[in-house]
Design a protein around this motif. Structure first.
Motif, PDB file in Angstrom:
ATOM      1  N   ARG A  31       0.819  -1.214   0.000  1.00 32.74           N
ATOM      2  CA  ARG A  31       0.000   0.000   0.000  1.00 32.74           C
ATOM      3  C   ARG A  31       0.851   1.262   0.000  1.00 32.74           C
ATOM      4  O   ARG A  31       0.415   2.309  -0.472  1.00 32.74           O
ATOM      5  CB  ARG A  31      -0.941   0.013   1.212  1.00 32.74           C
ATOM      6  CG  ARG A  31      -2.114  -0.918   1.062  1.00 32.74           C
ATOM      7  CD  ARG A  31      -3.113  -0.785   2.183  1.00 32.74           C
ATOM      8  NE  ARG A  31      -3.632   0.574   2.318  1.00 32.74           N
ATOM      9  CZ  ARG A  31      -4.724   0.876   3.010  1.00 32.74           C
ATOM     10  NH1 ARG A  31      -5.411  -0.066   3.624  1.00 32.74           N
ATOM     11  NH2 ARG A  31      -5.133   2.126   3.108  1.00 32.74           N
ATOM     12  N   ARG A  32       2.091   1.176   0.489  1.00 34.72           N
ATOM     13  CA  ARG A  32       2.955   2.356   0.536  1.00 34.72           C
ATOM     14  C   ARG A  32       3.362   2.795  -0.859  1.00 34.72           C
ATOM     15  O   ARG A  32       3.629   3.984  -1.098  1.00 34.72           O
ATOM     16  CB  ARG A  32       4.202   2.062   1.370  1.00 34.72           C
ATOM     17  CG  ARG A  32       3.906   1.793   2.846  1.00 34.72           C
ATOM     18  CD  ARG A  32       5.129   1.254   3.555  1.00 34.72           C
ATOM     19  NE  ARG A  32       5.554  -0.024   2.974  1.00 34.72           N
ATOM     20  CZ  ARG A  32       6.602  -0.729   3.408  1.00 34.72           C
ATOM     21  NH1 ARG A  32       7.350  -0.271   4.407  1.00 34.72           N
ATOM     22  NH2 ARG A  32       6.900  -1.883   2.837  1.00 34.72           N
ATOM     23  N   THR A  33       3.424   1.857  -1.811  1.00 36.09           N
ATOM     24  CA  THR A  33       3.836   2.199  -3.180  1.00 36.09           C
ATOM     25  C   THR A  33       2.693   2.051  -4.181  1.00 36.09           C
ATOM     26  O   THR A  33       2.871   2.337  -5.366  1.00 36.09           O
ATOM     27  CB  THR A  33       5.011   1.300  -3.629  1.00 36.09           C
ATOM     28  OG1 THR A  33       4.616  -0.078  -3.549  1.00 36.09           O
ATOM     29  CG2 THR A  33       6.227   1.530  -2.748  1.00 36.09           C
ATOM     30  N   ALA A  34       1.520   1.595  -3.724  1.00 38.39           N
ATOM     31  CA  ALA A  34       0.396   1.370  -4.633  1.00 38.39           C
ATOM     32  C   ALA A  34      -0.230   2.668  -5.122  1.00 38.39           C
ATOM     33  O   ALA A  34      -0.926   2.672  -6.142  1.00 38.39           O
ATOM     34  CB  ALA A  34      -0.656   0.511  -3.955  1.00 38.39           C
ATOM     35  N   LEU A  61       4.064  -8.680 -11.682  1.00 38.65           N
ATOM     36  CA  LEU A  61       4.533  -7.522 -12.436  1.00 38.65           C
ATOM     37  C   LEU A  61       3.602  -6.331 -12.249  1.00 38.65           C
ATOM     38  O   LEU A  61       4.049  -5.186 -12.129  1.00 38.65           O
ATOM     39  CB  LEU A  61       4.650  -7.879 -13.918  1.00 38.65           C
ATOM     40  CG  LEU A  61       5.699  -8.930 -14.282  1.00 38.65           C
ATOM     41  CD1 LEU A  61       5.605  -9.278 -15.762  1.00 38.65           C
ATOM     42  CD2 LEU A  61       7.102  -8.473 -13.934  1.00 38.65           C
ATOM     43  N   LEU A  62       2.305  -6.594 -12.224  1.00 42.27           N
ATOM     44  CA  LEU A  62       1.338  -5.523 -11.984  1.00 42.27           C
ATOM     45  C   LEU A  62       1.526  -4.903 -10.605  1.00 42.27           C
ATOM     46  O   LEU A  62       1.449  -3.683 -10.436  1.00 42.27           O
ATOM     47  CB  LEU A  62      -0.084  -6.074 -12.110  1.00 42.27           C
ATOM     48  CG  LEU A  62      -0.565  -6.429 -13.519  1.00 42.27           C
ATOM     49  CD1 LEU A  62      -1.793  -7.346 -13.445  1.00 42.27           C
ATOM     50  CD2 LEU A  62      -0.898  -5.172 -14.313  1.00 42.27           C
ATOM     51  N   ALA A  63       1.783  -5.747  -9.600  1.00 38.95           N
ATOM     52  CA  ALA A  63       1.975  -5.254  -8.236  1.00 38.95           C
ATOM     53  C   ALA A  63       3.286  -4.490  -8.097  1.00 38.95           C
ATOM     54  O   ALA A  63       3.334  -3.401  -7.503  1.00 38.95           O
ATOM     55  CB  ALA A  63       1.930  -6.418  -7.246  1.00 38.95           C
ATOM     56  N   ASP A  64       4.358  -5.040  -8.653  1.00 37.42           N
ATOM     57  CA  ASP A  64       5.667  -4.408  -8.518  1.00 37.42           C
ATOM     58  C   ASP A  64       5.750  -3.075  -9.256  1.00 37.42           C
ATOM     59  O   ASP A  64       6.597  -2.240  -8.949  1.00 37.42           O
ATOM     60  CB  ASP A  64       6.769  -5.352  -9.018  1.00 37.42           C
ATOM     61  CG  ASP A  64       7.042  -6.489  -8.045  1.00 37.42           C
ATOM     62  OD1 ASP A  64       6.653  -6.376  -6.870  1.00 37.42           O
ATOM     63  OD2 ASP A  64       7.634  -7.501  -8.469  1.00 37.42           O
ATOM     64  N   ALA A  65       4.867  -2.863 -10.239  1.00 38.02           N
ATOM     65  CA  ALA A  65       4.841  -1.585 -10.956  1.00 38.02           C
ATOM     66  C   ALA A  65       4.144  -0.495 -10.153  1.00 38.02           C
ATOM     67  O   ALA A  65       4.174   0.669 -10.547  1.00 38.02           O
ATOM     68  CB  ALA A  65       4.153  -1.756 -12.310  1.00 38.02           C
ATOM     69  N   ALA A 104      -6.597  -0.418  -1.024  1.00 37.82           N
ATOM     70  CA  ALA A 104      -5.549   0.470  -1.529  1.00 37.82           C
ATOM     71  C   ALA A 104      -5.566   1.869  -0.947  1.00 37.82           C
ATOM     72  O   ALA A 104      -4.750   2.698  -1.346  1.00 37.82           O
ATOM     73  CB  ALA A 104      -5.645   0.552  -3.061  1.00 37.82           C
ATOM     74  N   GLY A 105      -6.471   2.156  -0.012  1.00 37.12           N
ATOM     75  CA  GLY A 105      -6.479   3.463   0.615  1.00 37.12           C
ATOM     76  C   GLY A 105      -7.541   4.384   0.054  1.00 37.12           C
ATOM     77  O   GLY A 105      -8.241   4.069  -0.909  1.00 37.12           O
ATOM     78  N   ALA A 106      -7.636   5.552   0.671  1.00 34.85           N
ATOM     79  CA  ALA A 106      -8.651   6.535   0.291  1.00 34.85           C
ATOM     80  C   ALA A 106      -8.495   6.945  -1.173  1.00 34.85           C
ATOM     81  O   ALA A 106      -7.383   7.046  -1.706  1.00 34.85           O
ATOM     82  CB  ALA A 106      -8.554   7.760   1.197  1.00 34.85           C
TER      83      ALA A 106
END
Length: 272
Positions: A31-34, A61-65, A104-106
């Motif tokens: 979540r910090r980089t999403a 790959l989708l997550a790491d991007a 994924a947050g607000a």
């Protein structure tokens, strides 16, 4: 290449939604980089096989991007023929949208992605979401999408050589209830008469990909319909087989992640 980010144990491993068969579920990402992005991901497998593990490469790959990724194991043919997987995928998309803030947050934006057969399903679900006016999508990602039931493009012939039958043609036979299903836009979005109103779309194929020509043809039709389209041809991918059984290290990982990151970051319409 699997994601360096481990799947989260904070979510159930099975999604049970009204009117749908239970689907295995996997949530991964940081979540910090999403950056407030969540992607619903659908695996390949020619409609008849595959699951969370065979789709792990692209999900990673989708997550790491830079996104939180929710992967589902949708119902497979021939037990579940069209439109079962599309309806289940749309129900999962509604679940993701309802839980996007938790994931994924607000102000999280929802994307939809799929490879091979999952790419066709993703395009169909996007059409269904447009027609039902819910839920809103920030973007659509199609990787080596399996879009043409005729399996007769030049890139298909290059890949098959003298082979008469292939797993893709057989997959279409198992997925569609009858040849007339191919006329339905949710079964074969590439044949849809109306593509306007779809979200911004990224279409990726490999230069050596049997689905290369149908992917690029669909991208062209989207552009003609006024959809914002980004395309990319990645050299020497071995797709779609290499997505299910990726070599280590994956030779196209960096190029694909760069495409995903640029697409995530591009200006997109804000959900209402």
């Amino acid at each position: 290449m699997p994601s360096s980010i481990r799947p989260s144990s904070a979510w159930p491993d099975r999604l049970e939604l009204p009117g749908q068969p239970p689907m295995r579920l996997r949530v991964q990402g940081d979540r910090r980089t999403a950056m407030g992005r969540v992607v619903l991901h659908l695996h390949g497998g020619a409609y008849t096989s595959g699951g969370l593990d065979s789709g792990a490469c692209l999900a990673g790959l989708l997550a790491d991007a830079g996104a939180m990724v929710v992967s589902i194991a949708y119902p497979l043919a021939p037990e579940h023929r069209f439109p079962d997987a599309v309806e289940a995928g749309h129900a999962a998309l509604e679940w993701v949208h309802a839980n996007r803030t938790r994931i994924a947050g607000a102000k999280a934006r929802v994307f939809l992605a799929g490879e091979e057969a999952g790419g066709n399903l993703a395009a169909a679900i996007a059409l269904m979401a447009r027609d039902r006016a819910a839920p809103p999508l920030a973007g659509l990602v199609l990787v080596t999408p399996m879009l043409d039931p005729c399996t007769a493009t030049a890139s298909q012939r290059e890949a098959a050589g003298e082979q008469v039958q292939c797993r893709f043609a057989e997959g279409w036979k198992q997925y569609l209830r009858s040849p007339r299903d191919a006329e339905h836009p949710y079964a074969v979005p590439a044949y849809a008469q109306r593509l306007a109103g779809l979200p911004p779309t990224l279409v990726l194929a490999g230069e050596d990909d049997p689905m290369r020509d149908e992917a690029m043809a669909f991208a062209g039709r989207l552009q003609q319909a006024g959809v914002s389209v980004h395309t990319g041809l990645i050299p020497a991918t071995g797709w779609p087989a290499s997505l299910e059984r990726p070599p280590e290290p994956c030779p196209c990982a960096v190029a694909v992640q760069e495409q995903f990151a640029r697409f995530y970051a591009a200006p997109v319409p804000q959900p209402s």
